[in-house]
Enzyme design. Structure first.
Site, PDB file in Angstrom:
ATOM      1  N   ALA A 238      -8.173  -1.014 -11.849  1.00 34.74           N
ATOM      2  CA  ALA A 238      -7.868   0.427 -11.706  1.00 34.74           C
ATOM      3  C   ALA A 238      -8.091   1.232 -12.978  1.00 34.74           C
ATOM      4  O   ALA A 238      -7.810   2.435 -12.994  1.00 34.74           O
ATOM      5  CB  ALA A 238      -6.442   0.652 -11.207  1.00 34.74           C
ATOM      6  N   ALA A 239      -8.607   0.621 -14.038  1.00 32.18           N
ATOM      7  CA  ALA A 239      -8.842   1.381 -15.273  1.00 32.18           C
ATOM      8  C   ALA A 239      -9.835   2.520 -15.036  1.00 32.18           C
ATOM      9  O   ALA A 239      -9.624   3.644 -15.504  1.00 32.18           O
ATOM     10  CB  ALA A 239      -9.337   0.457 -16.378  1.00 32.18           C
ATOM     11  N   GLY A 240     -10.918   2.234 -14.308  1.00 28.17           N
ATOM     12  CA  GLY A 240     -11.895   3.278 -14.013  1.00 28.17           C
ATOM     13  C   GLY A 240     -11.320   4.368 -13.126  1.00 28.17           C
ATOM     14  O   GLY A 240     -11.612   5.559 -13.310  1.00 28.17           O
ATOM     15  N   ASP A 241     -10.485   3.982 -12.173  1.00 27.17           N
ATOM     16  CA  ASP A 241      -9.864   4.960 -11.277  1.00 27.17           C
ATOM     17  C   ASP A 241      -8.921   5.878 -12.046  1.00 27.17           C
ATOM     18  O   ASP A 241      -8.888   7.096 -11.824  1.00 27.17           O
ATOM     19  CB  ASP A 241      -9.089   4.248 -10.164  1.00 27.17           C
ATOM     20  CG  ASP A 241      -9.980   3.345  -9.331  1.00 27.17           C
ATOM     21  OD1 ASP A 241     -11.177   3.646  -9.210  1.00 27.17           O
ATOM     22  OD2 ASP A 241      -9.461   2.341  -8.805  1.00 27.17           O
TER      23      ASP A 241
ATOM     24  N   ASN B 166     -19.734   3.556 -14.504  1.00 28.89           N
ATOM     25  CA  ASN B 166     -19.610   2.705 -15.681  1.00 28.89           C
ATOM     26  C   ASN B 166     -21.005   2.234 -16.079  1.00 28.89           C
ATOM     27  O   ASN B 166     -22.012   2.661 -15.501  1.00 28.89           O
ATOM     28  CB  ASN B 166     -18.647   1.534 -15.418  1.00 28.89           C
ATOM     29  CG  ASN B 166     -19.139   0.596 -14.319  1.00 28.89           C
ATOM     30  OD1 ASN B 166     -20.332   0.532 -14.008  1.00 28.89           O
ATOM     31  ND2 ASN B 166     -18.218  -0.140 -13.716  1.00 28.89           N
TER      32      ASN B 166
ATOM     33  N   GLY C  53     -15.760   3.525 -25.563  1.00 27.27           N
ATOM     34  CA  GLY C  53     -15.243   4.845 -25.216  1.00 27.27           C
ATOM     35  C   GLY C  53     -15.949   5.446 -24.022  1.00 27.27           C
ATOM     36  O   GLY C  53     -16.239   4.758 -23.042  1.00 27.27           O
TER      37      GLY C  53
END
Length: 331
Positions: free
Chosen positions: A263-266, A191, A238
């Site tokens: 958990a959005a990145g996962d 990120n 985005g």
């Protein structure tokens, strides 16, 4: 889906304990929270569940304690059809646990603060993964993160590289990465905060647009470090894929009511890898990953918020999104 891609995740399993509050306590202060709950999590397990819910044939390698949390974490993976025969158990040791404080206002998540007690995640040894030296060749993709010993990531990435298996590394929580490890990585997906540390530069400040002007400098660092494909997640802007030859930008899904970023990145990483294994282009896989990330932040908890394909199809229809990528999931 004509053939389920075989995906290997070597990584962490963590029991999340989650408390929400509108007021984060100052040092020495006590505040009354709003809600408390527990949910299975851990970056590796989250990525495994997301790939499985999109139809992949998933194997998870990790280590648990012989405690109640360990049983819950194992059973959560089994319930999603994930192969757990390579989940090891350490007698007398504690499974990993996380304390998550979710700051909210009027029911909307503002940010989260997480403390992880690594427990058995950091007890994986080279001997535990030695069987992968040959077995890893059967997989279409390997996914790694940094909640397990760096040595294990280096060993598994080298095994995969030697067998020609692509490797995704999600460099979180951020830590120094050796050039040798990077040379074995196909996709590196940080990120903005992680990218700043890895690249030695601020990629994008909050509220700013897409950092097109940073691409030449980013490429210089990538070339110096041997990074082949850099997949940057840019929050509400985005995601951007940078290679030595191309830049691919996919905007985030608009009009989302975000309630929990956990958990959005996962889920983004799991969806991207599944899409690539299904034959999607980079742009299509990022588009899928953005949709999955949007669904994830719209729900509470880590694994409870991860999307199935049916939920993706409904979400695409509800938000009027081009559904061309859904053809990859059709028989």
């Amino acid at each position: 889906m004509k053939k389920a891609p075989k995906i290997l995740i070597v990584g962490s399993l963590v029991m999340d304990t989650i408390m929400s509050t509108e007021v984060f306590p100052e040092p020495g202060a006590t505040v009354l929270g709003d809600t408390f709950r527990t949910a299975p999590g851990g970056k590796g397990a989250n990525q495994a569940v997301q790939t499985a819910r999109l139809g992949a044939d998933v194997t998870m390698v990790g280590k648990l304690g012989d405690d109640a949390f360990g049983s819950v974490l194992r059973n959560a993976l089994i319930s999603d059809g994930i192969h757990t025969e390579h989940l090891m158990e350490k007698k007398g040791a504690s499974s990993a646990a996380a304390s998550i404080i979710l700051t909210t206002k009027d029911g909307v998540a503002l940010n989260n603060r997480i403390i992880v007690a690594s427990g058995t995640n950091m007890m994986i040894t080279p001997e535990d993964v030695a069987f992968l030296k040959e077995e890893i060749a059967q997989y279409d993709m390997v996914i790694l993160q940094l909640e397990i010993p760096m040595q294990i990531n280096e060993i598994v990435a080298a095994y995969a590289f030697d067998k020609g298996v692509p490797v995704m590394l999600n460099p979180a929580p951020i830590a120094p990465l050796s050039d040798e490890l990077l040379s074995h990585i196909t996709y590196l997906s940080p990120n903005e905060t992680e990218a700043a540390s890895l690249l030695g530069m601020v990629v994008r400040r909050e509220g700013e647009g897409i950092p097109h002007d940073k691409v030449p400098r980013i490429r210089e660092v990538m070339q110096k470090r041997g990074i082949r494909n850099l997949l940057l997640t840019l929050g509400d802007a985005g995601a951007m894929m940078i290679t030595q030859d191309d830049v691919i930008l996919e905007e985030s899904v608009k009009g989302i009511h975000a309630v929990d970023p956990t958990a959005a990145g996962d889920s983004f990483v799991g969806a991207f890898c599944t899409g690539k294994c299904l034959g999607m282009s980079d742009a299509e896989a990022i588009r899928l990953a953005n949709i999955i990330g949007a669904i994830t932040v719209s729900g509470m908890g880590a694994q409870p918020s991860l999307a199935t394909f049916d939920k993706v199809r409904a979400f695409v229809k509800e938000h009027g999104i081009d559904d061309a990528i859904l053809r990859y999931f059709e028989d």
